[in-house]
Design a protein around this motif. Sequence first.
Motif, short mmCIF file in Angstrom:
data_model
loop_
_atom_site.label_atom_id
_atom_site.label_comp_id
_atom_site.label_asym_id
_atom_site.label_seq_id
_atom_site.Cartn_x
_atom_site.Cartn_y
_atom_site.Cartn_z
N GLU A 64 0.83 -1.20 0.00
CA GLU A 64 0.00 0.00 0.00
C GLU A 64 0.87 1.26 0.00
O GLU A 64 2.03 1.22 0.39
N GLU A 65 0.27 2.36 -0.43
CA GLU A 65 0.99 3.64 -0.47
C GLU A 65 1.50 4.04 0.90
O GLU A 65 2.53 4.68 1.03
N ASP A 107 1.50 -3.56 3.92
CA ASP A 107 1.18 -4.49 2.84
C ASP A 107 0.18 -5.52 3.32
O ASP A 107 0.02 -5.75 4.51
N VAL A 108 -0.53 -6.08 2.38
CA VAL A 108 -1.49 -7.14 2.65
C VAL A 108 -1.20 -8.28 1.68
O VAL A 108 -0.68 -8.06 0.59
N THR A 109 -1.52 -9.48 2.11
CA THR A 109 -1.28 -10.65 1.26
C THR A 109 -2.55 -11.48 1.18
O THR A 109 -3.42 -11.41 2.04
N GLU A 110 -2.63 -12.27 0.15
CA GLU A 110 -3.78 -13.15 -0.08
C GLU A 110 -3.25 -14.44 -0.67
O GLU A 110 -2.35 -14.43 -1.51
#
Length: 113
Positions: free
Chosen positions: A21-22, A26-29
Amino acid sequence: MSVLADLAAAAETAHGIRYVEESGGDVTETFAALWLRARAIAGGLIARGVDRGEAVGVVGPGIFGFLGALLGVQAAGAVPVPLAPPFGATRWRAAASRILAGAGARVLVATAP
């Protein structure tokens, strides 16, 4: 779509996609979760009579909701028409309506957070 299905089966718990993300977070899937979401959306579209090759609008908050919807439309054999996230309800509704009408889409997939 078979590539995503193969990745989902091979690595059910391994993170498949990481989104930075800016803000620096962060995100994960996992591929498995993404494939599950896409299949559910595809099934819903098919059950509602969406035809192969038919244009379907796609909008959703969050990158993974959007990707799941986008891939679900493709898995159903339809053609996704991606729309930008809302930027003001009145302005967005008018712009989205014009885009969907121009594409000949009668269905919009909108995901919840």
